[in-house]
Design an enzyme around this catalytic site. Structure first.
Site, short mmCIF file in Angstrom:
data_model
loop_
_atom_site.label_atom_id
_atom_site.label_comp_id
_atom_site.label_asym_id
_atom_site.label_seq_id
_atom_site.Cartn_x
_atom_site.Cartn_y
_atom_site.Cartn_z
N TYR A 306 0.85 -1.19 0.00
CA TYR A 306 0.00 0.00 0.00
C TYR A 306 0.89 1.24 0.00
O TYR A 306 1.79 1.38 0.83
CB TYR A 306 -0.90 -0.05 1.23
CG TYR A 306 -1.90 1.09 1.39
CD1 TYR A 306 -2.20 1.96 0.35
CD2 TYR A 306 -2.57 1.26 2.59
CE1 TYR A 306 -3.12 2.98 0.52
CE2 TYR A 306 -3.50 2.28 2.77
CZ TYR A 306 -3.76 3.13 1.73
OH TYR A 306 -4.68 4.15 1.90
N CYS A 307 0.65 2.15 -0.95
CA CYS A 307 1.39 3.41 -1.03
C CYS A 307 2.89 3.13 -1.17
O CYS A 307 3.30 2.38 -2.05
CB CYS A 307 1.05 4.28 0.17
SG CYS A 307 1.70 5.97 0.09
N LEU A 308 3.72 3.70 -0.32
CA LEU A 308 5.15 3.42 -0.39
C LEU A 308 5.45 1.94 -0.20
O LEU A 308 6.41 1.40 -0.76
CB LEU A 308 5.91 4.22 0.68
CG LEU A 308 5.84 5.74 0.65
CD1 LEU A 308 6.74 6.31 1.72
CD2 LEU A 308 6.22 6.28 -0.70
#
Length: 569
Positions: A306-308
């Protein structure tokens, strides 16, 4: 399992950067000076902003035709000015009455004039032009008539109705917030305590090293899928964004569908962790977690980032593909970028001047603090995250009730100096991952090596990972990719549990070997479905995994109950 120490190479990097950050007896005057300035500018480089302004101003001075156009627009726009896209500040009918209609018209005219002045100036570097445009919008939003008592009819009406009590309550709110600011604490969210109200899905910490805790969640009963799911959240956030309240917990939902889930909980780094690198985050994060999970008898693992965390999961998957490590069953990316050539407005804060400025700031403290990062994100949506809250809290005297997502959002983390510098330089500035130059174990990794199926989710209103940037994954990989676009923002679109009102998503599958289509063509042709994307993802996982079977017999040693210890750092 006992704590696993850092590798010798990681320890060496940590000691080296630690020496640099402490500066010993030879302080770097430039770093100290830049750090002092950074604390006044929320980490923004004045030199970067001045360079952008100078580029725009000099080209505008040398463009008499553009100047004439702006002079002509000045009078016309005052009469015909309309709010820019999705600006709801002046929707109330009270803004149509005099003198407030004049305040509104004057502001909108200035807004549109500056929009024209900072657009289509020939010869200006596009990034500089976008930066000046962005700063102009920030300044205008600061002086909007909606922000002041004397020019806001809604605030004045509330003051008359409540005999000034709203201003008294607003003053109390301001004093309370100011006290939290100077004490370094955050306003509490009653009813949202970690481990009691949020992050309550039952689980056990089964592995711990100097960077992560690995939390295991399992279905309560019956058969389960043979492939566990490893979730790699972003280290900029606490992991429980995916395990908030029981009704919107993705972890609980997956367990209810028969999946065994492993969640990485990142340590919140301090000055002593300044030397942690991106290589350390790969080694001590997904790799260490994968080794533990497959050591319990699981032959294959679904990995989700998720995300980074999605960027890190992709780097790990590419390294596994390069090394012919076949333990990965599938890869899921939620609001994650792997190509940083079009990062959206967040990219305005990333250039050589800005990165060097942040490196000096981090060198004096060993990390980038949560507040220093949060400022940039708040400016991306200043109307929603800054000015509307000031009006509501201090002029109308209201308090926004803390919900689970807001409580999590206030529970931010730090970024270690070495890792964050490498992330900004190698991924944002040089775009090494997309160009096949990013190195893991001193050897390059290529996204085109990934052969496991990929489920990639983006959100329509994402200001952190714009969906068209996320979509570029399809240009860089040659494997089966199911790309899904859901409505909502970076967090709200992901937290889209079944039954969530007004949710929809678009989906289209690209098979290995099929020709690439651009983002707009994909959007026009993808089928839209009502409801949550969660069931679609679970169905996809069913297809990529094996049949339900009895649980593995491995006996895990619990190091403590979820949510563990690192989440409280």
């Amino acid at each position: 399992m006992s704590r696993i120490p850092l590798t010798q190479s990681a320890m060496g990097r940590r000691l080296l950067i630690g020496e640099l950050c402490k500066m010993d007896n030879t302080p770097n005057i430039d770093a100290v000076w830049h750090s002092a300035i950074g604390r006044l500018t929320a980490g923004l480089s004045p030199a970067a902003l001045a360079t952008a302004y100078q580029d725009w101003a000099l080209h505008l001075i040398g463009s008499p035709e553009k100047q004439a156009e702006l002079i002509g627009l000045a009078g016309k726009m005052w009469v015909e000015a309309e709010p820019l896209t999705e600006d709801t500040r002046f929707d109330d009918p009270a803004w149509s009455a005099l003198p407030y209609a004049l305040f509104r018209a004057n502001f909108l005219a200035c807004q549109q004039w500056w929009q024209a002045a900072t657009s289509n100036v020939k010869g200006v570097d596009p990034k500089h032009l976008n930066t000046v445009n962005f700063i102009a919008r920030q300044v205008l939003d600061m002086v909007s008539p909606s922000n002041f008592f004397l020019t806001n009819p809604i605030v004045q009406a509330r003051t008359r109705a409540e005999m000034g009590n709203n201003l008294i309550c607003g003053a109390r709110n301001w004093i309370e917030d100011f006290n939290h600011l100077i004490s370094g604490t955050r306003r509490g969210g009653s009813g949202h305590k970690v481990g009691e109200d949020v992050a309550v899905t039952p689980g056990d910490v089964v592995f711990r090293n100097d960077l992560i805790e690995l939390i295991r969640y399992r279905p309560k009963r019956g058969k389960r899928h043979p492939e566990p799911i490893l979730i790699v959240p972003a280290w900029i956030m606490k992991f429980y964004i995916l395990d908030l309240s029981p009704q919107n917990s993705l972890v609980k939902y997956l367990c209810d569908q028969g999946f065994e889930v492993y969640m990485i909980s990142w340590k919140n780094p301090g000055a002593q962790d300044a030397g942690l690198s991106m290589q350390d985050y790969v080694d001590l994060g997904p790799r260490a977690a994968m080794n533990y999970i497959t050591g319990t008898g699981a032959e294959h693992v679904h990995m989700m980032g998720y995300c980074l965390g999605g960027t890190l999961a992709t780097i790990t998957a590419a390294a596994m593909a390069r090394d012919r490590d076949e333990r990965l069953c599938s890869l899921t990316l939620l609001a994650s970028q792997v190509d940083f050539s079009e990062p959206g407005e967040l990219g305005l804060f990333i250039n050589e001047s800005q990165v060097a400025f942040l490196e000096d700031l981090m060198a004096t403290q060993g990390y980038l603090s949560a507040d220093q990062m949060a400022g940039a994100f708040r400016m991306l949506r200043s109307n929603d995250l800054i000015w509307s809250r000031i009006i509501r809290h201090y002029l109308l005297g209201e308090r926004t009730e803390m919900n689970d997502l807001m409580a999590w959002n206030a529970d931010a983390t730090r970024m270690p100096a070495t890792m964050h510098s490498e992330y900004l330089r190698q991924l944002f500035l040089k775009n090494d991952l997309a160009k096949g130059r990013y190195r893991v174990d001193d050897a390059p990794v290529a996204l085109s090596d990934i052969r496991v199926p990929v489920f990639c989710l983006a959100t329509e209103k994402d200001h952190v990972s714009p969906w068209r940037s996320v979509y570029r994954l399809l240009l860089l990989t040659d494997t089966d990719v199911s790309f899904v676009l859901t409505n909502g923002g970076h967090n709200g679109g992901v937290l889209s549990e079944p039954g969530h009102p007004r949710r929809h998503y678009r989906a289209r599958h690209k098979r290995e070997g099929e020709p690439y289509v651009d983002a707009q063509e994909w959007f026009d042709s993808a089928r839209q479905s009502a409801g949550s994307w969660w069931p679609a993802w679970v169905g996809w996982l069913h297809e990529k995994g094996g049949a339900l079977a009895a649980p593995r017999s491995y006996k895990h040693r619990s190091l403590g109950k979820s949510p563990g210890a690192y989440v409280f750092d």
